[in-house]
Design a protein around this motif. Sequence first.
Motif, short mmCIF file in Angstrom:
data_model
loop_
_atom_site.label_atom_id
_atom_site.label_comp_id
_atom_site.label_asym_id
_atom_site.label_seq_id
_atom_site.Cartn_x
_atom_site.Cartn_y
_atom_site.Cartn_z
N ARG A 36 14.88 2.25 0.99
CA ARG A 36 13.50 1.88 1.29
C ARG A 36 12.80 1.65 -0.03
O ARG A 36 12.94 2.43 -0.96
N LEU A 37 12.04 0.58 -0.14
CA LEU A 37 11.40 0.22 -1.39
C LEU A 37 9.90 0.11 -1.18
O LEU A 37 9.44 -0.53 -0.25
N THR A 38 9.13 0.76 -2.05
CA THR A 38 7.68 0.73 -2.00
C THR A 38 7.16 0.39 -3.39
O THR A 38 7.63 0.96 -4.37
N LEU A 39 6.20 -0.53 -3.48
CA LEU A 39 5.55 -0.81 -4.76
C LEU A 39 4.32 0.07 -4.89
O LEU A 39 3.54 0.19 -3.96
N VAL A 40 4.15 0.70 -6.04
CA VAL A 40 3.05 1.62 -6.28
C VAL A 40 2.52 1.43 -7.69
O VAL A 40 3.21 0.90 -8.56
N ILE B 62 16.89 10.50 3.12
CA ILE B 62 15.50 10.05 3.10
C ILE B 62 15.27 8.84 4.01
O ILE B 62 15.98 7.85 3.90
N ASN B 63 14.29 8.96 4.87
CA ASN B 63 13.86 7.85 5.73
C ASN B 63 12.57 7.21 5.23
O ASN B 63 12.30 6.06 5.53
N ALA B 64 11.76 7.99 4.52
CA ALA B 64 10.46 7.50 4.04
C ALA B 64 10.07 8.26 2.79
O ALA B 64 10.41 9.43 2.63
N ALA B 65 9.36 7.57 1.89
CA ALA B 65 8.87 8.21 0.67
C ALA B 65 7.63 7.49 0.20
O ALA B 65 7.48 6.28 0.41
N VAL B 66 6.73 8.24 -0.42
CA VAL B 66 5.48 7.67 -0.92
C VAL B 66 5.02 8.50 -2.12
O VAL B 66 5.32 9.68 -2.21
N LEU B 67 4.30 7.84 -3.03
CA LEU B 67 3.67 8.55 -4.15
C LEU B 67 2.21 8.80 -3.81
O LEU B 67 1.57 7.99 -3.13
N SER B 68 1.68 9.90 -4.32
CA SER B 68 0.25 10.18 -4.16
C SER B 68 -0.55 9.13 -4.92
O SER B 68 -0.03 8.50 -5.85
N PRO B 69 -1.82 8.92 -4.54
CA PRO B 69 -2.64 7.89 -5.21
C PRO B 69 -2.73 8.06 -6.73
O PRO B 69 -2.82 7.08 -7.45
N ASP B 70 -2.67 9.29 -7.22
CA ASP B 70 -2.75 9.53 -8.66
C ASP B 70 -1.38 9.50 -9.35
O ASP B 70 -1.27 9.66 -10.56
#
Length: 111
Positions: A9-13, A50-58
Amino acid sequence: DAGVVEGSRLTLVNVAKKLCALAASEDGAAFLWDAATGECLRSFPSLGSINAAVLSPDGVWLLSGADDGRARLVNVASGECTKTFEGHGSGINSVAFSADGARAVTGSLDN
């Protein structure tokens, strides 16, 4: 192949005003990449399937959700898992932080 497996899973942050890519996979690893240079900034091993991952806003925290029904809160700078949240009856398939980063939510197909 720099550790990212098929099905990742790929997320841009944005982290410290730098565009990054967060890749997480079923093999239990997550990687934070500099999107401009392709440099791997940090790896996070052993977070479960892992099915999902995210970084905190900071950009301070990584929250992952896994097949084992656990969410893991990891300090991005140290790579240390500081808290594991349990309670889902099935795998977690979504995770998110509130806009201010003070709260997190997880989602699963359990009742």
